[in-house]
Design a protein around this motif. Structure first.
Motif: not given
Length: 58
Positions: A22-31, A42-52, A57-58
């Protein structure tokens, strides 16, 4: 969340309560955003915070 700037795909999955696929799917979609350092993705923590905050995160 802590003060890290980046986390591994596995750590991002654990933080969001989803699987690595699911993380790789979210990366591919630009989420969420990531960067490569050597061979590591490595995933950017700011983008995780922004997603939340966006709640998309559908």
């Amino acid at each position: 969340m802590n003060d890290q700037y980046l986390c591994s795909v596995s750590e991002a999955a654990k933080l969001l309560g989803v699987g690595r696929t699911k993380i790789y799917d979210m990366l591919a979609k630009g989420q969420i955003l990531s960067m490569r350092i050597g061979s590591r993705r490595l995933v950017k923590m700011d983008s995780i915070k922004a997603l939340i905050e966006r709640g998309d995160a559908a």
